[in-house]
Write an enzyme that holds these catalytic residues in place. Structure first.
Site, PDB file in Angstrom:
ATOM      1  N   SER A   1       2.790  -2.081   2.232  1.00 38.13           N
ATOM      2  CA  SER A   1       3.084  -0.680   1.933  1.00 38.13           C
ATOM      3  C   SER A   1       1.811   0.140   1.875  1.00 38.13           C
ATOM      4  CB  SER A   1       3.881  -0.554   0.631  1.00 38.13           C
ATOM      5  OG  SER A   1       3.192  -1.159  -0.442  1.00 38.13           O
ATOM      6  N   GLU A   2       0.704  -0.443   1.363  1.00 35.64           N
ATOM      7  CA  GLU A   2      -0.587   0.244   1.385  1.00 35.64           C
ATOM      8  C   GLU A   2      -1.728  -0.739   1.600  1.00 35.64           C
ATOM      9  OE1 GLU A   2       1.824   3.351  -0.846  1.00 35.64           O
ATOM     10  OE2 GLU A   2       1.431   1.266  -1.349  1.00 35.64           O
ATOM     11  N   THR A   3      -2.733  -0.249   2.288  1.00 37.32           N
ATOM     12  CA  THR A   3      -4.015  -0.931   2.481  1.00 37.32           C
ATOM     13  C   THR A   3      -5.100   0.050   2.069  1.00 37.32           C
ATOM     14  OG1 THR A   3      -3.171  -2.259   4.320  1.00 37.32           O
ATOM     15  CG2 THR A   3      -5.559  -1.973   4.183  1.00 37.32           C
TER      16      THR A   3
END
Length: 281
Positions: A44-46
């Site tokens: 979902s996020e990096t």
């Protein structure tokens, strides 16, 4: 070669929170390299840790989803602070405060160690708040496949990612939602329902739907929970409480919300590194 960590956020148990990929010493990477790596991780996020440009910050953070960059997000903030501290980061501020200051697209965000040693961030100000108009509520109900009568209340709770939230009659109604991903039309929707005392170790069940970010449902969402707390804490919810999220995805996220004496809302959770190593970009 750069150091890399994947940190599980909002759960003390392995593999039951929300993972964030954290790239250390990311100065020199351009936007396309960051975007490509975020698409490749497919989380979902990096995030990417960089040298701050604001003298009041300890580090700068850029946050990417598989489809673009965010000015702020909650679980990446906690996971990245965990990774920075674990790698030997030392805050420039008062050591007694046990906190760090993150620079990101939303400005400066404070992160501190709270009750039980959990990291917590100070909820950033909402960029959009207030009631939801009839047209948007119709769109929300269509996307969630629920009736207007199922909605107890609704509000904009946007602190950067675009959140709008609806309160349903109870936690069971939240867990029963089966959304139509094709009908979201750009909306990022949070769904909230209270647990009855004794039904759960949490006070409220939360779900976050963001299909246009390429991830469908987010397992555990700090930014949404921060916005929900600014909306409901002290009214429909206690001023300090625990939110459950991820249940429908076989996760066990727990978000610890605390309202300080000065009115600051702190959003915290457990963090643990599950993968560490190096990467070549």
């Amino acid at each position: 070669m750069r150091s890399f960590r994947q940190v599980d956020v909002f759960s003390a148990e392995p593999l039951l929170g929300n993972p964030v990929a954290v790239v250390h010493d990311a100065d020199g990477l351009d936007d396309e390299e960051m975007a490509a790596f975020a698409r490749w991780t497919n989380l979902s996020e990096t995030t990417f840790l960089l040298t701050p440009t604001d003298p009041g910050a300890d580090y700068r953070l850029r946050i990417w989803t598989p489809t673009g960059e965010l000015p702020f997000a909650g679980h990446p903030t906690l996971g990245s602070a965990h990774a920075w501290l674990e790698a030997g980061g030392v805050a420039a501020g008062d050591p007694a405060d046990e906190g760090v200051v993150q620079e990101c697209g939303a400005g400066l965000v404070r992160v501190r160690r709270g009750e039980g040693g959990r990291l917590a961030f100070a909820a950033p100000p909402l960029v959009r708040s207030g009631p939801v108009d009839d047209a948007d509520l119709t769109r929300i109900c269509r996307a969630l496949r629920i009736d207007r009568g199922d909605v107890v209340d609704a509000a904009w709770v946007d602190n950067g990612p675009g959140w709008v939230a609806v309160l349903l009659r109870d936690a069971a109604a939240v867990l029963a939602v089966r959304p139509d991903d094709a009908a979201f039309d750009g909306l990022d929707i949070g769904v909230v329902g209270l647990w009855e005392p004794g039904e759960s170790d949490a006070d409220v069940e939360v779900r976050a739907f963001v299909p246009e970010m390429g991830i469908g449902e987010d397992p555990v969402t700090g930014s949404l929970n921060a916005g929900v707390a600014q909306w409901l804490a002290g009214s429909r919810l206690p001023s300090s409480y625990v939110a459950a999220q991820g249940t429908a995805m076989r996760r066990r996220g727990r978000v610890h919300v605390t309202t300080a004496d000065d009115g600051t809302i702190w959003v915290g959770g457990d963090t643990r590194t599950t993968i560490s190593g190096t990467l070549d970009l």
